[in-house]
Design a protein around this motif. Structure first.
Motif, PDB file in Angstrom:
ATOM      1  N   TYR A 141       0.854  -1.281  -0.137  1.00  0.00           N
ATOM      2  CA  TYR A 141      -0.050   0.041   0.026  1.00  0.00           C
ATOM      3  C   TYR A 141       0.771   1.110   0.147  1.00  0.00           C
ATOM      4  N   ALA A 142       2.041   1.288   0.883  1.00  0.00           N
ATOM      5  CA  ALA A 142       2.939   2.158   0.675  1.00  0.00           C
ATOM      6  C   ALA A 142       3.472   2.741  -0.698  1.00  0.00           C
ATOM      7  N   VAL A 143       3.705   1.665  -1.494  1.00  0.00           N
ATOM      8  CA  VAL A 143       4.166   1.993  -2.889  1.00  0.00           C
ATOM      9  C   VAL A 143       2.929   2.261  -3.664  1.00  0.00           C
ATOM     10  N   HIS A 144       2.037   1.817  -3.434  1.00  0.00           N
ATOM     11  CA  HIS A 144       0.884   2.276  -4.249  1.00  0.00           C
ATOM     12  C   HIS A 144       0.294   3.707  -3.924  1.00  0.00           C
ATOM     13  N   SER A 145       0.484   4.032  -2.619  1.00  0.00           N
ATOM     14  CA  SER A 145       0.188   5.557  -2.273  1.00  0.00           C
ATOM     15  C   SER A 145       1.203   6.573  -2.766  1.00  0.00           C
ATOM     16  N   MET A 146       2.544   5.975  -2.872  1.00  0.00           N
ATOM     17  CA  MET A 146       3.789   7.069  -3.582  1.00  0.00           C
ATOM     18  C   MET A 146       3.326   7.363  -4.781  1.00  0.00           C
ATOM     19  N   LEU A 147       2.810   6.479  -5.656  1.00  0.00           N
ATOM     20  CA  LEU A 147       2.634   6.625  -6.955  1.00  0.00           C
ATOM     21  C   LEU A 147       1.116   7.250  -7.077  1.00  0.00           C
ATOM     22  N   ALA A 148       0.293   6.799  -6.491  1.00  0.00           N
ATOM     23  CA  ALA A 148      -1.205   7.293  -6.833  1.00  0.00           C
ATOM     24  C   ALA A 148      -1.320   8.864  -6.127  1.00  0.00           C
ATOM     25  N   MET A 149      -0.778   9.045  -4.981  1.00  0.00           N
ATOM     26  CA  MET A 149      -0.856  10.297  -4.534  1.00  0.00           C
ATOM     27  C   MET A 149      -0.255  11.359  -5.263  1.00  0.00           C
ATOM     28  N   THR A 150       0.859  11.035  -5.863  1.00  0.00           N
ATOM     29  CA  THR A 150       1.696  12.324  -6.753  1.00  0.00           C
ATOM     30  C   THR A 150       0.745  12.394  -7.703  1.00  0.00           C
ATOM     31  N   GLY A 176      -9.213   1.659  -4.328  1.00  0.00           N
ATOM     32  CA  GLY A 176      -9.192   0.351  -4.317  1.00  0.00           C
ATOM     33  C   GLY A 176     -10.006  -0.405  -5.172  1.00  0.00           C
ATOM     34  N   LEU A 177     -10.252   0.149  -6.289  1.00  0.00           N
ATOM     35  CA  LEU A 177     -10.982  -0.854  -7.334  1.00  0.00           C
ATOM     36  C   LEU A 177     -10.167  -0.927  -8.351  1.00  0.00           C
ATOM     37  N   PRO A 178     -10.445  -2.361  -9.103  1.00  0.00           N
ATOM     38  CA  PRO A 178      -9.629  -2.601 -10.460  1.00  0.00           C
ATOM     39  C   PRO A 178      -9.932  -1.624 -11.495  1.00  0.00           C
ATOM     40  N   PRO A 179      -8.782  -1.520 -12.415  1.00  0.00           N
ATOM     41  CA  PRO A 179      -7.768  -2.546 -12.460  1.00  0.00           C
ATOM     42  C   PRO A 179      -6.555  -1.815 -12.231  1.00  0.00           C
ATOM     43  N   ALA A 180      -6.554  -0.827 -11.141  1.00  0.00           N
ATOM     44  CA  ALA A 180      -5.505  -0.113 -10.786  1.00  0.00           C
ATOM     45  C   ALA A 180      -4.804  -0.425  -9.414  1.00  0.00           C
ATOM     46  N   SER A 181      -3.764   0.310  -8.970  1.00  0.00           N
ATOM     47  CA  SER A 181      -2.856  -0.400  -7.897  1.00  0.00           C
ATOM     48  C   SER A 181      -3.510  -0.543  -6.527  1.00  0.00           C
ATOM     49  N   GLY A 182      -4.598   0.212  -6.210  1.00  0.00           N
ATOM     50  CA  GLY A 182      -5.038   0.164  -4.667  1.00  0.00           C
ATOM     51  C   GLY A 182      -5.762  -1.106  -4.484  1.00  0.00           C
ATOM     52  N   LEU A 183      -6.173  -1.958  -5.453  1.00  0.00           N
ATOM     53  CA  LEU A 183      -7.152  -3.139  -5.141  1.00  0.00           C
ATOM     54  C   LEU A 183      -6.362  -4.012  -4.153  1.00  0.00           C
ATOM     55  N   PRO A 197       3.282   2.063 -13.693  1.00  0.00           N
ATOM     56  CA  PRO A 197       3.572   1.274 -12.542  1.00  0.00           C
ATOM     57  C   PRO A 197       2.294   1.154 -11.893  1.00  0.00           C
ATOM     58  N   ILE A 198       1.192   2.059 -11.904  1.00  0.00           N
ATOM     59  CA  ILE A 198      -0.036   2.031 -11.413  1.00  0.00           C
ATOM     60  C   ILE A 198      -0.688   1.116 -11.731  1.00  0.00           C
ATOM     61  N   LEU A 199      -0.820   0.718 -13.251  1.00  0.00           N
ATOM     62  CA  LEU A 199      -1.355  -0.263 -13.915  1.00  0.00           C
ATOM     63  C   LEU A 199      -0.923  -1.617 -13.607  1.00  0.00           C
ATOM     64  N   ALA A 200       0.643  -1.602 -13.804  1.00  0.00           N
ATOM     65  CA  ALA A 200       1.272  -2.915 -13.671  1.00  0.00           C
ATOM     66  C   ALA A 200       1.134  -3.356 -12.192  1.00  0.00           C
ATOM     67  N   LEU A 201       0.832  -2.710 -11.230  1.00  0.00           N
ATOM     68  CA  LEU A 201       0.612  -3.013  -9.863  1.00  0.00           C
ATOM     69  C   LEU A 201      -0.756  -3.753  -9.897  1.00  0.00           C
ATOM     70  N   GLY A 202      -1.707  -3.173 -10.512  1.00  0.00           N
ATOM     71  CA  GLY A 202      -3.020  -3.576 -10.596  1.00  0.00           C
ATOM     72  C   GLY A 202      -3.244  -4.912 -11.441  1.00  0.00           C
TER      73      GLY A 202
END
Length: 524
Positions: A351-360, A404-411, A485-490
């Motif tokens: 989640y920390a990795v996701h948040s760094m990418l998504a919040m930026t 936190g919904l597909p297809p992105a990284s927060g799921l 990377p957001i889509l890759a993580l998802g």
């Protein structure tokens, strides 16, 4: 009586006598490279046309160093390098393990993207006053915090990136920036004082500040030393740095005031350093004390995530909305620390990795929307979808990621944390995570609906001002770089989860970490 000058001193008892392997310099490269380039930019501060290119070269080299270091750590286990040739714990050690290197890598990636966006967002005056040197200095402090193996050195690197962040906050010298910087400085000073107090008490208790040494000695001192008090002090200090409830009031008071690229950098990185410090200190060094505090941490986590996102629902300025979303994400990461299981910790790290990418990306999206619409207010912006379909697609994907919904990284990190909560017998914590996801969907969905879908009453797409062209062009490039990377993580989360599980394993069983610093303490 004359001294015996023929007898050589045995330096091997106090110092490292073997030469440092060339590959081991990778451990300090993520700190050394930004520092060197920041110093160079100060010498050419009046040649502002050089700054962006030099900074991008620096970030590219730092990114390559982090990638090489992560590959080596995953293959060989934690690595250590001690400064000044002194043997640890007398010399200050840098320790590279999957957790620190992975977060450093993502942080530098985020900073590199922000450096690209800053070409359009920061003018000549901002560059002359040191935007790029401050940015490089801040990232040197961030990487130093992630890689240091010494608690006092962790405090030092906190101060390095905080000083640089003050410079970035006040860049422009507007009244609101000075007001936000004052609040940011005073409240961070309180957290820093608590951190330094806890560090001094720890040194008085253990006689060392080396993390591996503290971890080795903690079991012997647990019955006689006030380790629960130490853990509580560190929890307060780092919770304030991370903007956890009820110590989060400094963030929404300051993150909306600087340039949007600075807010993106802060929102993506700075609170994660507080979370990282909690992982490193509470989980790796003081696990029994963390277990005693686990209920407190869990309730703080739930309050942070729920109240944070409720704050976002009450805002009309996009920057303030995103500030509260940052706070809510901190609560989700704290849930993994409260659980303390390997699965829960891995979920918090992903989640920390996701948040760094998504919040930026969300902050940069707000900057592009302001560039084409002339406002950060959801009450003013409208009809953006007709003139900017690609921007609309980026916005929708980022809303899905944050919710936190597909297809992105927060799921996947939320799935991991919900599963870990249920496995640990904390269904109420799983419910809080899921409820936060629903509220995040409402908060960001409202912003999306009002700014993109709401009709502006015209039949044609509103024209963007001519000066918005660079912001739009570089904004699209920056968002695309983060969306990958957001889509890759998802869509393909396994590599990210594998790294997070390796990082969590070191926290739960720090034998490899201790062995990297003190090989003689680990039995073959």
């Amino acid at each position: 009586m004359a001294a015996d000058t023929e007898k050589a001193a045995d330096l091997s008892q106090a110092m490292i006598t073997e030469p440092v392997a060339l590959a081991d310099w990778l451990i300090v490269a993520p700190v050394a490279i930004p520092l060197v380039f920041a110093a160079f930019l100060l010498t050419v501060r009046h040649r502002t046309w050089l700054h962006a290119g030099v900074a991008l070269v620096a970030f590219a080299l730092t990114l390559a160093a982090n990638a090489g270091l992560l590959a080596r750590v995953l293959a060989e286990g934690p690595l250590a390098m001690t400064m000044g040739r002194w043997l640890p714990p007398f010399g200050i050690s840098f320790v590279a393990d999957p957790l620190g290197v992975a977060l450093s890598l993502v942080g530098v990636l985020v900073a590199a993207v922000c450096a690209v966006f800053a070409v359009a967002d920061i003018g000549t005056t901002g560059r002359r006053y040191g935007f790029y040197p401050f940015m490089l200095l801040m990232m040197a402090g961030v990487s130093g915090a992630f890689l240091t193996g010494d608690l006092f050195n962790l405090y030092v690197w906190f101060e390095v990136f905080l000083i640089a962040s003050f410079g970035l906050l006040v860049l422009g010298c507007e009244h609101r920036q000075l007001d936000g910087a004052l609040k940011y400085a005073i409240l961070n000073l309180v957290g820093t004082t608590l951190f330094l107090t806890a560090t001094a008490l720890l040194y008085g208790t253990f006689g060392t500040l080396n993390m591996a040494d503290v971890q080795s000695k903690a079991a012997e001192l647990r019955d006689t030393a006030p380790l629960a008090t130490l853990a509580t002090l560190f929890l307060f200090a780092f919770a304030m740095k991370a903007a956890a409830f009820p110590l989060n009031f400094w963030l929404p008071a300051s993150y909306h005031t600087p340039r949007i690229v600075v807010a993106a950098l802060f929102g993506g990185i700075l609170t994660k350093i507080g979370v990282y410090a909690l992982l490193r200190v509470l989980v790796m060094l003081f696990e029994p004390e963390r277990a005693l505090l686990s209920d407190v941490i869990a309730w703080v986590a739930a309050a942070t995530m729920v109240l944070g996102i409720m704050g976002a629902l009450a805002q009309s300025d996009m920057r303030r909305v995103l500030g509260f979303v940052v706070i809510s994400g901190v609560g989700i990461m704290l849930a993994g620390i409260a659980l303390g299981t390997e699965a829960g910790l891995a979920g918090a790290i992903v989640y920390a990795v996701h948040s760094m990418l998504a919040m930026t990306a969300l902050y940069l999206l707000a900057g592009v929307m302001n560039g084409v619409g002339g406002s950060y207010s959801v009450e003013t912006l409208k009809g953006l979808y007709r003139g900017h379909p690609l921007l609309t697609a980026f916005a929708l994907l980022l809303v899905l990621a944050a919710a936190g919904l597909p297809p992105a990284s927060g799921l996947w990190p939320k799935v991991m944390l919900v599963q870990a909560s249920l496995a640990a017998g904390a269904p109420w914590l799983a419910f809080a995570i899921l409820a936060t996801g629903i509220l995040t969907t409402l908060a960001l969905g409202r912003v999306f609906a009002l700014t993109f879908w709401r009709s502006d009453g015209g039949d044609t797409a509103p024209a963007a001002p001519a000066e918005a062209a660079p912001v739009l062009r570089l904004g699209y490039a920056s968002l695309a770089a983060l969306m990958l990377p957001i889509l890759a993580l998802g869509l393909y989360p396994e590599p990210f989860i594998n790294v997070a599980e390796a990082a969590a394993a070191v926290l739960v069983d720090p034998t490899g970490y201790v062995g990297a610093v003190f090989p003689e303490r680990v039995q073959p």
